[in-house]
Design a protein around this motif. Structure first.
Motif, PDB file in Angstrom:
ATOM      1  N   SER A 254      -4.806  -7.303   3.044  1.00  0.00           N
ATOM      2  CA  SER A 254      -3.467  -7.346   2.443  1.00  0.00           C
ATOM      3  C   SER A 254      -3.348  -8.519   1.486  1.00  0.00           C
ATOM      4  O   SER A 254      -2.710  -8.422   0.425  1.00  0.00           O
TER       5      SER A 254
ATOM      6  N   SER B 236      -6.505  -1.020  -1.896  1.00  0.00           N
ATOM      7  CA  SER B 236      -5.579  -0.049  -1.312  1.00  0.00           C
ATOM      8  C   SER B 236      -6.332   0.943  -0.417  1.00  0.00           C
ATOM      9  O   SER B 236      -5.931   1.206   0.715  1.00  0.00           O
TER      10      SER B 236
ATOM     11  N   ILE C 104       1.237  -4.578  -3.515  1.00  0.00           N
ATOM     12  CA  ILE C 104       1.452  -4.011  -2.189  1.00  0.00           C
ATOM     13  C   ILE C 104       2.771  -3.243  -2.202  1.00  0.00           C
ATOM     14  O   ILE C 104       3.818  -3.764  -2.597  1.00  0.00           O
TER      15      ILE C 104
ATOM     16  N   HIS D 156       1.950   0.777   1.762  1.00  0.00           N
ATOM     17  CA  HIS D 156       1.030  -0.143   2.420  1.00  0.00           C
ATOM     18  C   HIS D 156       1.708  -0.858   3.583  1.00  0.00           C
ATOM     19  O   HIS D 156       1.119  -1.027   4.654  1.00  0.00           O
TER      20      HIS D 156
END
Length: 658
Positions: free
Chosen positions: A537, A469, A546, A550
Motif C-alpha cells: 500500500s 495495484s 490508492i 484498494h
C-alpha cells in the motif's frame, strides 16, 4: 518461527514513526553496505516479478481460446519445456521467462512436432510407472466407471482406482470450472442426485453433512458465464433460471503435510466475485445398495460456506451443494439448509475452461473451443478421460502451480526489500511522486531526472514500473486468504482432539508451542501478512493512486484475518482447558448410584426428559453428575463438555479442584 522470519516485525516498527520523526530524517544516515544489500533485494524482486508476470500471461493463453492451432501449439510446447526443466532439477528462479513474441519461431514449432511423436502415445495418455489403465489390446481405453472402485470383468475397460482418481483430479495446479445455482432456479437444481431418487438422495446427503462446520450468503454479481465460461451481462435477461446460474471455479494449488503430518490439499474457490482459500478433504464411502461400489466424496469450507459433494464419473464432474455458516447465540457455528448447488468439470488441454453440460459430445466441445473450423479428423479429438490424463494437461496443471509458486516467491522477495534498511520515509515518497510526474512529461530524460535523487531514492525508483495495484490483489489472494485458511484448518484440528489424560493434554499444548504454531506463533504469521499489505500500500501511494477499491480490499482482508484468528484463538483456549477422558470418567454414575441418588423423578436440564428413562436405550442410561450436583444424560452434555470446562447450568469451573 525463527528470529530471521520475524525481522519484518522490526521493520514494521521502523515504518510506524510519527510525522515529525519521519520528516526530520531527511539526512542520509545509511551506509554503503546497506545500499548494496537493498539494491540486491530489489534486483531479486524485479527478476522474480518479471518471471511471474510472464508465467501469468502464458497461463492466460493456455486457459483461453486462441485464433490458431499454431499459436496454441507454441503455448503448450513452452509449458512442456518448463516442465522438463523442472523435472531435470532446475530451480524455480532459474527457469526461462516466457515471451509471446517468440511463438513464431519455426524451429521451436518443428521441435514440438517431433517431440509430440516421442512423448505422446497413440491416445495421448500420461505414462505412469504403475499405469493402472494398461490393457492387452492394441489401444488403451479409458473407463472411469463413475469414479467407483469395483472389480471390472471387461479386459479392455479397466477401472481407475479411487486412489489414482484422487491423485489425478486433485494434483497441484488442477482446475475445475462449472456453475453454481440456487436450487429450483435453474436446470441443475439438484445436480448430484439420481433422477430416480432425487428427493431421497438429497436428504441422505444433508444427513451426512457435518453440522459443526460454517459459511455466509454471498452477494450476487451482475455477470454470468456464457457457454464457454466468459462473463456476459445478464441485466437484460428475462429468464429467471438463467440469471441464477453463475460461474464457479475451484483450483488446487499445492498438496503437502501440516505440522502434524496430516495430508492437506490447499485450494481456492471463486464465485459471485469473491475468492477464498480452502482446505479440501477427500474420503470414500460405499454407495447405498451396493456392497462393492464406492464413490469419492469431497468437502471443503471457507470462512462463510461449507461445500460438499461427490464425483460423478458418468458425467465426469463434481456435483454438490453449498450451505451457509450460521452463528447461534451460544457462539457455536451451525449449518443452514442447502442454499446453492454446483457442478464442476475438470479443465483439460482440449477443454481449458471446462465443459458445459449443453455440449453433448466431446468432439463438438473441443472443436468449438480450439477453432471455428472443425478438424479434418473428428475422431482424433481425445475423450475427456484421455484428455485428463494427457501429457498436455499435466504440463498445463504444472504451469498453473508454477505460476502460484512464483507468486509466493515474489511476495517473499518484496518483503525482503522492506526488512532491509534504509526504510522509505515520507519525504522520499514525496520526492518519488515528483519524479514520476516529471517522467510523465519528459519520458526521454530518465537519466537526468534520476540524477536529482539521492542513493536511497534511486533504489526505490527502480520499482516504478511494478503494477502495485495488481500486486496488492495477488498478495491478498495468495497470502491473506492462505493465512485465513491456515487459521481455520488449525482451529478445526484443535477442536477435533480428545485427551485421555491431563498429561496428554499438556504434552499436546507443549508440542504446539515447540512447533511455533501456538497463539504467539500464529500472531506473528498474521503480523507478516499485515506488514506485506502495508508495504504494498505504501508503494501504491508512492507510485500510483490508492482508490476506494484498494481500501475496501485491505479492510476486507484485515477483517477476514481477524475473524479467522479469533476462531483459532477460541479453539486453542478450549483445547487448553478441555477435560480429559480420565476427568470425565469421575462424573459418570452407574445404575445403582442413580437409584440411590433418588433420580427417578428428575429430568435432564438439557433435553427435559427423565434421567432414568428406561425406554431411551443405552445412550440415555449413562449419566453425568457434576460436582455442583447437576445431572445430565451423557449424550446430551458430552458436546458441551468437549468445548467447555464448566457446568452448562451454573457455570461451575470443573478444572478447579476446590
Amino acid at each position: 518461527m525463527s528470529d530471521s522470519d520475524s525481522s519484518y516485525v522490526t521493520a514494521a516498527n521502523n515504518n510506524n514513526e510519527d510525522d515529525n520523526d519521519s520528516a526530520a530524517s531527511t539526512e542520509e544516515n545509511y551506509t554503503q553496505s546497506e545500499i548494496e544489500e537493498k539494491n540486491d533485494a530489489i534486483e531479486k524482486f524485479l527478476h522474480v516479478y518479471k518471471q511471474y508476470k510472464s508465467y501469468q500471461e502464458l497461463l492466460s493463453k493456455l486457459e483461453e481460446a486462441v485464433d490458431s492451432d499454431k499459436k496454441r501449439d507454441y503455448y503448450i510446447r513452452f509449458s512442456h519445456h518448463l516442465l522438463q526443466c523442472e523435472e531435470n532439477g532446475m530451480r524455480l528462479q532459474e527457469l526461462p521467462v516466457y515471451s509471446d513474441k517468440e511463438y513464431q519461431m519455426e524451429s521451436l514449432l518443428v521441435e514440438y512436432e517431433e517431440s509430440k511423436k516421442k512423448e505422446h502415445t497413440k491416445d495421448n495418455v500420461m505414462q505412469l510407472s504403475d499405469n493402472p489403465w494398461k490393457t492387452s489390446g492394441s489401444e488403451t481405453k479409458m473407463n472411469v466407471a463413475s469414479g467407483m472402485d469395483l472389480d471390472s470383468t471387461e479386459a479392455n475397460a479397466p477401472t481407475i482406482p479411487l486412489k489414482k482418481l484422487k491423485e489425478v483430479l486433485f494434483r497441484p495446479g488442477m482446475k475445475f470450472r462449472g456453475e453454481i445455482v440456487v436450487p429450483g432456479m435453474g436446470s441443475n437444481s439438484s445436480p448430484f442426485v439420481n433422477d430416480d431418487s432425487e428427493e431421497e438422495n438429497e436428504l441422505e446427503l444433508e444427513d451426512d453433512s457435518d453440522s459443526t462446520q460454517p459459511s455466509r450468503r454471498r452477494s450476487d454479481s451482475n455477470s454470468m458465464p456464457n457457454e464457454r465460461g466468459r462473463a456476459s451481462s445478464n441485466t437484460d435477461e428475462s429468464n429467471e433460471g438463467e440469471e441464477s446460474r453463475k460461474s464457479y471455479e475451484l483450483v488446487v494449488y499445492r498438496t503437502g503435510e501440516d505440522p502434524f503430518g496430516n495430508y492437506t490439499i490447499a485450494a481456492s474457490h471463486a464465485a459471485y466475485g469473491d475468492e477464498q482459500s480452502v482446505r479440501i478433504q477427500l474420503s470414500t464411502e460405499e454407495i447405498e445398495g451396493s456392497d462393492s461400489k464406492k464413490r469419492l466424496k469431497v468437502k471443503y469450507s471457507d470462512g462463510e460456506t461449507i461445500c460438499e459433494g461427490y464425483w460423478n464419473g458418468e458425467k465426469f464432474r463434481l456435483e454438490g451443494n453449498v450451505r451457509q455458516k450460521l452463528q447461534a447465540n451460544d457462539g457455536i457455528f451451525h449449518t443452514s439448509e442447502v442454499t446453492h448447488v454446483f457442478t464442476l468439470y475438470p479443465c483439460t488441454s482440449y477443454f481449458p475452461a471446462g465443459r458445459d453440460e449443453e455440449e453433448n459430445t466431446v468432439a463438438s466441445a473441443a472443436t468449438k473451443k480450439l477453432t471455428d473450423q472443425p478438424p479434418d479428423n473428428i475422431s482424433s479429438i481425445p475423450s475427456l478421460e484421455v484428455d485428463l490424463l494427457s501429457r498436455d494437461t499435466t504440463a498445463i496443471a504444472a504451469h498453473r502451480k508454477r505460476t502460484e509458486d512464483t507468486n509466493k516467491v515474489c511476495m517473499e522477495q518484496f518483503l525482503g526489500i522492506f526488512v532491509i534498511p534504509p526504510p522509505l520515509e515520507r519525504p522520499d515518497m514525496a520526492t518519488l511522486r515528483m519524479f514520476l510526474s516529471l517522467l510523465e512529461h519528459r519520458p526521454g530524460e530518465l537519466s537526468s531526472i534520476e540524477s536529482q535523487l539521492n542513493e536511497k531514492q534511486k533504489l526505490y525508483c527502480k520499482l516504478h514500473n511494478v503494477d502495485f495495484s495488481e500486486l496488492l490483489t495477488q498478495a491478498n489472494r495468495a497470502e491473506g486468504e492462505h493465512t485465513c485458511a491456515t487459521f481455520r484448518s488449525r482451529a478445526v484440528l484443535l477442536d477435533s482432539f480428545h485427551f485421555n489424560t491431563i498429561q496428554h493434554r499438556d504434552e499436546f499444548i507443549a508440542e504446539w508451542k515447540e512447533k511455533k504454531i501456538d497463539l504467539q506463533g500464529n500472531h506473528q504469521y498474521w503480523d507478516r501478512v499485515n506488514f506485506l499489505m502495508k508495504s504494498i500500500s505504501q508503494m501504491l501511494v508512492t507510485f500510483d493512486t490508492i482508490t476506494s477499491k484498494h481500501q475496501l480490499l485491505i479492510l476486507n482482508s484485515m477483517h477476514r484475518l481477524h475473524v479467522s484468528y479469533e476462531c483459532l484463538e477460541s479453539a486453542y483456549r478450549r483445547a487448553e482447558k478441555r477435560l480429559s477422558k480420565e476427568e470425565l470418567a469421575k462424573y459418570e454414575i452407574d445404575i445403582d448410584q442413580q437409584h440411590q441418588e433418588g433420580l427417578n423423578n428428575v429430568d435432564c436440564i438439557i433435553c427435559q426428559m427423565p434421567l432414568l428413562d428406561e425406554g431411551g436405550g443405552e445412550d440415555m442410561s449413562c449419566l453425568y453428575k457434576l460436582p455442583c450436583s447437576h445431572c445430565f444424560h451423557k449424550k446430551c452434555v458430552e458436546q458441551w463438555l468437549h468445548n467447555n470446562s464448566t457446568c452448562p447450568a451454573c457455570r461451575l469451573d470443573l478444572t478447579n479442584d476446590n
